[in-house]
Design a protein around this motif. Structure first.
Motif, PDB file in Angstrom:
ATOM      1  N   GLU A 280       0.979  -1.323   0.083  1.00 24.69           N
ATOM      2  CA  GLU A 280       0.080  -0.133  -0.004  1.00 24.69           C
ATOM      3  C   GLU A 280       0.842   1.251  -0.007  1.00 24.69           C
ATOM      4  O   GLU A 280       0.557   2.264  -0.744  1.00 24.69           O
ATOM      5  N   ALA A 281       1.676   0.968   0.608  1.00 22.35           N
ATOM      6  CA  ALA A 281       2.889   2.370   0.826  1.00 22.35           C
ATOM      7  C   ALA A 281       3.647   2.424  -0.365  1.00 22.35           C
ATOM      8  O   ALA A 281       3.927   3.525  -0.962  1.00 22.35           O
ATOM      9  N   ILE A 282       4.055   1.493  -1.061  1.00 22.63           N
ATOM     10  CA  ILE A 282       4.767   1.474  -2.223  1.00 22.63           C
ATOM     11  C   ILE A 282       4.059   1.944  -3.463  1.00 22.63           C
ATOM     12  O   ILE A 282       4.523   2.842  -4.368  1.00 22.63           O
ATOM     13  N   ASN A 283       2.850   1.625  -3.641  1.00 23.38           N
ATOM     14  CA  ASN A 283       1.839   2.296  -4.524  1.00 23.38           C
ATOM     15  C   ASN A 283       1.574   3.557  -4.632  1.00 23.38           C
ATOM     16  O   ASN A 283       1.422   4.247  -5.752  1.00 23.38           O
ATOM     17  N   LEU A 284       1.907   4.547  -3.448  1.00 22.32           N
ATOM     18  CA  LEU A 284       1.847   5.658  -3.701  1.00 22.32           C
ATOM     19  C   LEU A 284       3.025   6.328  -4.269  1.00 22.32           C
ATOM     20  O   LEU A 284       3.122   7.618  -4.504  1.00 22.32           O
TER      21      LEU A 284
ATOM     22  N   GLU B  46       6.703   8.107  -8.847  1.00 21.99           N
ATOM     23  CA  GLU B  46       7.720   8.793  -8.582  1.00 21.99           C
ATOM     24  C   GLU B  46       9.140   7.801  -8.904  1.00 21.99           C
ATOM     25  O   GLU B  46      10.192   8.312  -9.456  1.00 21.99           O
ATOM     26  N   PHE B  47       8.959   6.615  -8.829  1.00 19.09           N
ATOM     27  CA  PHE B  47       9.985   5.690  -9.082  1.00 19.09           C
ATOM     28  C   PHE B  47      10.230   5.699 -10.422  1.00 19.09           C
ATOM     29  O   PHE B  47      11.484   5.782 -11.179  1.00 19.09           O
TER      30      PHE B  47
ATOM     31  N   ILE C 106       5.947   5.696   4.685  1.00 20.67           N
ATOM     32  CA  ILE C 106       5.918   6.706   3.560  1.00 20.67           C
ATOM     33  C   ILE C 106       6.996   7.564   3.811  1.00 20.67           C
ATOM     34  O   ILE C 106       7.697   8.005   2.866  1.00 20.67           O
ATOM     35  N   ASN C 107       6.951   8.053   5.033  1.00 22.85           N
ATOM     36  CA  ASN C 107       8.131   8.723   5.613  1.00 22.85           C
ATOM     37  C   ASN C 107       9.664   8.326   5.271  1.00 22.85           C
ATOM     38  O   ASN C 107      10.485   8.937   4.547  1.00 22.85           O
ATOM     39  N   LEU C 108       9.785   7.155   5.548  1.00 20.80           N
ATOM     40  CA  LEU C 108      11.034   6.483   5.200  1.00 20.80           C
ATOM     41  C   LEU C 108      11.218   6.204   3.666  1.00 20.80           C
ATOM     42  O   LEU C 108      12.419   6.516   3.020  1.00 20.80           O
ATOM     43  N   ILE C 109      10.318   5.687   2.911  1.00 20.06           N
ATOM     44  CA  ILE C 109      10.512   5.740   1.390  1.00 20.06           C
ATOM     45  C   ILE C 109      10.696   6.808   1.009  1.00 20.06           C
ATOM     46  O   ILE C 109      11.197   7.121   0.069  1.00 20.06           O
ATOM     47  N   LYS C 110       9.830   7.975   1.228  1.00 15.28           N
ATOM     48  CA  LYS C 110      10.338   9.276   0.843  1.00 15.28           C
ATOM     49  C   LYS C 110      11.724   9.657   0.877  1.00 15.28           C
ATOM     50  O   LYS C 110      12.394  10.273  -0.078  1.00 15.28           O
TER      51      LYS C 110
END
Length: 417
Positions: free
Chosen positions: A280-284, A288-289, A319-323
């Motif tokens: 779910e987090a990756i889909n956001l 951007e990827f 989300i914060n860590l992936i960002k």
């Protein structure tokens, strides 16, 4: 005649054999009964001329062996009791079924100020929530408990181990007073936070003070000369006011960020599939990827199982860590990877690793990145990682980082399972 003698001899031998077996059986029964009753005083005559000589020797040797084993076991038990009683670490052991106290050492009695403890429920006299806390703490779990006794507050690190002894399920609890360590760590954290606060406020307050003094001098000079402001002075005044407004806005944002750090809601823990949360987090970030040519790798995420966490708060951390991982690779044109993997530690914890191949974090900054308002980014608020750490710790987990400048960073979210 010979046949009669042969028959008599056979009958005699049979009788002696039966008598010998019967006597041996009785002696064996007596020997086993004495062992069962822990009576090692029974001895058997070792007459070399007796038919029972070998049997008696064997009985006596076994008797001596069991006697030595019993003596060694009693010595070990006494030694263990002495070690437990004189241990400086408070220890409490109780039966899981009915809460009956199996063992409590002097250090625990001194800690709880109770001379006798028969049931774990007795500890309600110390703190009404303590018995339930001890019953619910899981095997191998390490947790903290705040205890106040006679106006003195101590912070305890509590470790639980489950033991099976003589078909009884026991729970052994060890208590460690970590008040001084926590106080030192808290003081150090406050010192670091105050340095950051002082730096942030000074960055805004000093320009405000300087510009205010400049405007006052300009107006006083014009008033003293009884004249209107020149066009150049008007432009300087407007520019100064715009700067004051900008710095004031920065201070307002700073105050809002401070409120954010101190307004984290209490997590609502539930059983969640870690794979679903990650996806779910990756889909956001899919778009951007693609735009930044970032390659995503995942290993073991879908089969990692479940964790106990607050869904919304955990998503916020992910989300914060992936960002952050994406932003760490902004200045790179190639070899841009984000890898998400999972790892279990026994039956208690699951670790979710989020790795990037970005710029990394300097060693001198690693110890400070979780401090509120500290940021390595030019326009960073310094709130994201601090809030993320608080969220994970409130969920009985944690967040940690390891990094190599120029090669990337790995942030690890630790969950209870």
């Amino acid at each position: 005649m010979a046949g009669i003698w042969t028959g008599l001899i056979t009958i005699g031998l049979f009788y002696e054999t039966v008598r010998f077996v019967d006597q041996s059986e009785r002696k064996l029964v007596a020997f086993l009964q004495s062992l069962n009753q822990n009576d090692f005083s029974v001895t058997f005559s070792e007459n070399r001329k007796s038919n029972d000589y070998d049997l008696h020797v064997a009985f006596n040797q076994l008797n001596q062996t069991f006697k030595s084993l019993r003596s060694d076991r009693e010595s070990q038990h006494q030694l263990l009791q002495a070690v437990v009683e004189h241990a400086t670490v408070p220890l409490v052991c109780f039966e899981e079924d009915d809460g009956a106290i199996f063992l409590v050492n002097d250090a625990a009695k001194n800690l709880f100020q109770l001379p006798f403890v028969q049931k774990v429920q007795t500890l309600e006299r110390v703190d009404v929530t303590l018995p339930r806390f001890l019953r619910e703490i899981k095997d191998g779990e390490k947790s903290t408990f705040k205890l106040t006794i006679r106006a003195r507050t101590v912070f305890l690190s509590v470790l639980s181990r489950h033991i099976i002894f003589k078909d009884k399920k026991l729970k052994l609890i060890a208590f460690y007073d970590v008040s001084s360590e926590l106080a030192a760590k808290e003081a150090e954290t406050w010192q670091k936070l105050l340095r950051v606060l002082t730096h942030e406020i000074s960055n805004s307050a000093i320009p405000l003070s300087t510009l205010s003094a400049y405007i006052r001098e300009m107006l006083e000079e014009a008033k003293g000369q009884d004249r209107e402001l020149t066009e150049s002075e008007r432009q300087d005044l407007m520019q100064s006011l715009r700067t004051i407004d900008s710095r004031s806005q920065s201070l307002r944002e700073f105050v809002q960020n401070f409120r954010t750090v101190n307004a984290i809601p209490e997590p609502k823990l539930e059983k969640l599939a870690i794979g679903n949360l990650v996806m779910e987090a990756i889909n956001l970030f899919t778009r951007e990827f693609e735009m930044n040519n970032i390659c995503l790798k995942m290993n073991g995420v879908h089969s990692a199982g479940h964790v106990y966490a607050d869904r919304n708060l955990t998503m916020q951390v992910m989300i914060n860590l992936i960002k952050n991982a994406v932003e760490a690779m902004n200045n790179f044109k190639e070899n841009k990877f984000i890898e998400i993997t999972t790892e279990k530690t026994g039956q208690r914890y699951l670790h979710l690793h989020i790795a990037d191949t970005g710029c990394g974090i300097p060693p001198e900054d690693l110890e400070q990145i979780f401090i509120p308002f500290f940021s390595t980014k030019k326009n960073g608020s310094g709130v994201g990682l601090s809030v993320s750490q608080q969220i994970m710790q409130r969920q009985k987990g944690d967040i940690s980082v390891r990094s190599t400048p120029g090669r990337g960073s790995v942030f690890t979210m630790t969950f209870s399972i």
